[in-house]
Design a protein around this motif. Structure first.
Motif, PDB file in Angstrom:
ATOM      1  N   LEU A  95       7.658   9.029  -7.207  1.00  0.00           N
ATOM      2  CA  LEU A  95       8.306   8.264  -6.131  1.00  0.00           C
ATOM      3  C   LEU A  95       9.632   7.632  -6.536  1.00  0.00           C
ATOM      4  O   LEU A  95      10.347   7.118  -5.679  1.00  0.00           O
ATOM      5  N   GLY A  96       9.939   7.654  -7.824  1.00  0.00           N
ATOM      6  CA  GLY A  96      11.144   6.965  -8.285  1.00  0.00           C
ATOM      7  C   GLY A  96      10.844   5.491  -8.518  1.00  0.00           C
ATOM      8  O   GLY A  96       9.861   4.948  -8.002  1.00  0.00           O
ATOM      9  N   GLU A  97      11.660   4.837  -9.305  1.00  0.00           N
ATOM     10  CA  GLU A  97      11.406   3.430  -9.636  1.00  0.00           C
ATOM     11  C   GLU A  97      11.824   2.495  -8.500  1.00  0.00           C
ATOM     12  O   GLU A  97      11.151   1.508  -8.212  1.00  0.00           O
ATOM     13  N   LYS A  98      12.920   2.815  -7.839  1.00  0.00           N
ATOM     14  CA  LYS A  98      13.430   1.935  -6.789  1.00  0.00           C
ATOM     15  C   LYS A  98      12.548   2.025  -5.546  1.00  0.00           C
ATOM     16  O   LYS A  98      12.262   3.102  -5.034  1.00  0.00           O
TER      17      LYS A  98
ATOM     18  N   VAL B  57       0.842  -1.202   0.000  1.00  0.00           N
ATOM     19  CA  VAL B  57       0.000   0.000   0.000  1.00  0.00           C
ATOM     20  C   VAL B  57       0.875   1.247   0.000  1.00  0.00           C
ATOM     21  O   VAL B  57       2.014   1.230   0.464  1.00  0.00           O
ATOM     22  N   PHE B  58       0.325   2.330  -0.530  1.00  0.00           N
ATOM     23  CA  PHE B  58       1.003   3.620  -0.494  1.00  0.00           C
ATOM     24  C   PHE B  58       0.858   4.230   0.894  1.00  0.00           C
ATOM     25  O   PHE B  58      -0.168   4.041   1.563  1.00  0.00           O
ATOM     26  N   THR B  59       1.867   4.946   1.337  1.00  0.00           N
ATOM     27  CA  THR B  59       1.665   5.794   2.510  1.00  0.00           C
ATOM     28  C   THR B  59       0.877   7.009   2.032  1.00  0.00           C
ATOM     29  O   THR B  59       0.845   7.320   0.829  1.00  0.00           O
ATOM     30  N   HIS B  60       0.235   7.701   2.946  1.00  0.00           N
ATOM     31  CA  HIS B  60      -0.548   8.863   2.535  1.00  0.00           C
ATOM     32  C   HIS B  60       0.361   9.973   2.001  1.00  0.00           C
ATOM     33  O   HIS B  60      -0.050  10.748   1.119  1.00  0.00           O
ATOM     34  N   ALA B  61       1.574  10.038   2.478  1.00  0.00           N
ATOM     35  CA  ALA B  61       2.535  11.023   1.968  1.00  0.00           C
ATOM     36  C   ALA B  61       2.891  10.705   0.515  1.00  0.00           C
ATOM     37  O   ALA B  61       3.034  11.608  -0.323  1.00  0.00           O
ATOM     38  N   GLU B  62       3.023   9.404   0.209  1.00  0.00           N
ATOM     39  CA  GLU B  62       3.318   8.995  -1.173  1.00  0.00           C
ATOM     40  C   GLU B  62       2.149   9.312  -2.094  1.00  0.00           C
ATOM     41  O   GLU B  62       2.341   9.774  -3.229  1.00  0.00           O
ATOM     42  N   LEU B  63       0.913   9.067  -1.608  1.00  0.00           N
ATOM     43  CA  LEU B  63      -0.260   9.392  -2.412  1.00  0.00           C
ATOM     44  C   LEU B  63      -0.334  10.894  -2.688  1.00  0.00           C
ATOM     45  O   LEU B  63      -0.733  11.318  -3.782  1.00  0.00           O
ATOM     46  N   ALA B  64       0.065  11.695  -1.711  1.00  0.00           N
ATOM     47  CA  ALA B  64       0.068  13.145  -1.899  1.00  0.00           C
ATOM     48  C   ALA B  64       1.024  13.528  -3.024  1.00  0.00           C
ATOM     49  O   ALA B  64       0.710  14.385  -3.867  1.00  0.00           O
ATOM     50  N   LYS B  65       2.181  12.874  -3.086  1.00  0.00           N
ATOM     51  CA  LYS B  65       3.161  13.153  -4.147  1.00  0.00           C
ATOM     52  C   LYS B  65       2.612  12.739  -5.519  1.00  0.00           C
ATOM     53  O   LYS B  65       2.835  13.432  -6.512  1.00  0.00           O
ATOM     54  N   VAL B  66       1.925  11.619  -5.542  1.00  0.00           N
ATOM     55  CA  VAL B  66       1.340  11.147  -6.802  1.00  0.00           C
ATOM     56  C   VAL B  66       0.303  12.149  -7.297  1.00  0.00           C
ATOM     57  O   VAL B  66       0.238  12.469  -8.492  1.00  0.00           O
ATOM     58  N   PHE B  67      -0.508  12.686  -6.371  1.00  0.00           N
ATOM     59  CA  PHE B  67      -1.533  13.644  -6.762  1.00  0.00           C
ATOM     60  C   PHE B  67      -0.918  14.930  -7.286  1.00  0.00           C
ATOM     61  O   PHE B  67      -1.441  15.557  -8.220  1.00  0.00           O
ATOM     62  N   VAL B  68       0.199  15.347  -6.697  1.00  0.00           N
ATOM     63  CA  VAL B  68       0.890  16.536  -7.200  1.00  0.00           C
ATOM     64  C   VAL B  68       1.357  16.286  -8.629  1.00  0.00           C
ATOM     65  O   VAL B  68       1.228  17.138  -9.512  1.00  0.00           O
ATOM     66  N   ALA B  69       1.873  15.079  -8.879  1.00  0.00           N
ATOM     67  CA  ALA B  69       2.352  14.727 -10.224  1.00  0.00           C
ATOM     68  C   ALA B  69       1.203  14.604 -11.223  1.00  0.00           C
ATOM     69  O   ALA B  69       1.408  14.743 -12.432  1.00  0.00           O
ATOM     70  N   LEU B  70      -0.011  14.349 -10.717  1.00  0.00           N
ATOM     71  CA  LEU B  70      -1.188  14.221 -11.584  1.00  0.00           C
ATOM     72  C   LEU B  70      -1.873  15.567 -11.842  1.00  0.00           C
ATOM     73  O   LEU B  70      -2.916  15.605 -12.510  1.00  0.00           O
ATOM     74  N   ASP B  71      -1.303  16.623 -11.310  1.00  0.00           N
ATOM     75  CA  ASP B  71      -1.922  17.945 -11.435  1.00  0.00           C
ATOM     76  C   ASP B  71      -2.150  18.280 -12.908  1.00  0.00           C
ATOM     77  O   ASP B  71      -1.231  18.190 -13.731  1.00  0.00           O
ATOM     78  N   GLY B  72      -3.400  18.640 -13.241  1.00  0.00           N
ATOM     79  CA  GLY B  72      -3.732  18.966 -14.624  1.00  0.00           C
ATOM     80  C   GLY B  72      -4.371  17.813 -15.376  1.00  0.00           C
ATOM     81  O   GLY B  72      -4.989  18.019 -16.423  1.00  0.00           O
TER      82      GLY B  72
END
Length: 408
Positions: free
Chosen positions: A337-340, A218-233
């Motif tokens: 999040l990076g691949e690794k 599972v994603f941490t909520h901090a990781e999900l926040a980063k994903v949402f920033v990357a999905l902006d637009g």
């Protein structure tokens, strides 16, 4: 004209009823040589679909009778003429040899058997399953470097050699899918043809594909926040992700949603999943209050009936609607999040997060299974509507327990 209850009706991958009528040979040139006349009813309601079907079937049958080749003379004259022609033929024909057995059709080639299998199970198997059968045959012939092959020319040595090669190229589950599909073709041939191979070379390989499946994290909520920033637009991908977070639905289930799948049941706005990966996938899931405005806005502006534009333009043989979204989410996740270290964190991880949150809130396992579309022992599909299953009002309480801190 009396039409049987569900004659001429089949469903597409999204659950919409489609009218399909076989075109007789003498009419094919009017329909560009096609074998079937196919039109979508545009509805998942079987009652509306039957009314739509009835009007089309009556008109089609009228046209069929109009174009049917007419023989000269009355019906009795036609029959008498047919019998007389047989009589004239027998005068010159040699005596019948009673001790010579009738000729029996030989077992056809792999491509013909594949077509027979798909035709026989077109109403019983899902489109995704039949697509895997077609792919298995295609990959095998490519390996053999042949356009077609007789079934008896494929032996166990041939099979194991191909499997050894596949193990270096494909995932175990993919290989298992190929084996299962080809084994069923061989089984069908053995049941239908006297000279088909009696030993099925696709049985007994024991790949244990299930044990090799990836365990998602599972994603941490901090990781999900980063994903949402990357999905902006990217509004569509953000909407798909939010629905996944607050429903636990599979990605393809989300992408297959149509406007009519968002409906009120017992006063609760719900997602209605009509079919999916398993028999238990058909279910209803209350819409979380935080995404209710989003879901209602999507319902008001559908794309060819679908909630999402990218899903509406996908045209795959297996009927999947989530190809673009899968690739898009993976690219954005890697960027954020990076691949690794994120290999096992995928869109399906959101489903695991929902299960984890419900479990931590001590929700009954049976209710979690209802929401996620997991098997519930011997419970039949879609017992959400049964008096013995949970009501939408009850399930809504559990859905509202889902929460995320992705503001940061």
């Amino acid at each position: 004209m009396q039409i049987k209850k569900d004659s001429y009706l089949v469903t597409d991958p999204a659950g919409v009823w489609v009218v399909r009528i076989t075109i007789p040979p003498y009419m094919k040139h009017f329909f560009e040589g096609k074998s079937y006349f196919i039109r979508s009813t545009g509805t998942v309601d079987i009652r509306k679909a039957r009314l739509f079907r009835d009007r089309i079937a009556v008109e089609f049958n009228n046209l069929r009778e109009q174009l049917r080749p007419k023989r000269p003379g009355s019906r009795i004259d036609q029959i008498l003429g047919e019998l007389r022609s047989i009589g004239n033929y027998t005068k010159d024909a040699p005596p019948t040899q009673l001790d010579v057995p009738a000729q029996v059709a030989a077992c056809p080639t792999l491509l013909v058997m594949r077509d027979q299998y798909i035709l026989q199970f077109s109403e019983k198997r899902k489109l995704t399953t039949l697509s895997k059968t077609n792919k298995a045959v295609e990959v095998l012939l490519e390996h053999l470097k042949k356009r077609d092959v007789k079934l008896r020319d494929i032996n166990r040595t041939t099979v194991t050699g191909w499997l050894d090669k596949l193990k270096t190229e494909k995932a175990p589950q993919t290989i298992q899918n190929y084996i299962s599909a080809l084994a069923q073709i061989w089984d069908l041939a053995r049941n239908r043809y006297h000279d088909a191979p009696q030993d099925n070379p696709w049985r007994g390989h024991g790949l244990e594909a299930k044990s090799s499946k990836v365990s998602y994290e599972v994603f941490t909520h901090a990781e999900l926040a980063k994903v949402f920033v990357a999905l902006d637009g990217d509004e569509e991908m953000q909407a798909v992700t939010l629905i996944g977070m607050y429903s636990g639905m599979r990605l393809n289930e989300i992408c297959s949603l149509r406007a009519e799948n968002i409906r009120e049941i017992e006063g609760v706005l719900c997602f209605e999943v009509t079919e999916g990966k398993t028999k238990s996938a058909a279910r209803i899931i209350p819409v979380h209050s935080l995404i209710t405005p989003l879901v209602l806005s999507l319902r008001e502006k559908p794309h060819n009936g679908f909630l999402f534009y990218r899903a509406s333009i996908i045209d795959r043989a297996d009927g999947k609607r989530s190809t673009w979204h899968t690739n898009r989410f993976t690219r954005v996740k890697r960027k954020a999040l990076g691949e690794k270290g994120s290999e096992r964190k995928v869109f399906h991880s959101l489903r695991h997060e929902v299960a984890q949150q419900l479990d931590r809130n001590q929700i009954n396992e049976d209710r979690i299974a209802l929401i996620l579309g997991h098997e519930r022992g011997k419970t039949e599909t879609f017992k959400t509507y049964s008096k013995h299953a949970a009501s939408p009002v009850e399930l809504q309480k559990y859905i509202e327990l889902l929460s995320y801190d992705i503001s940061g």
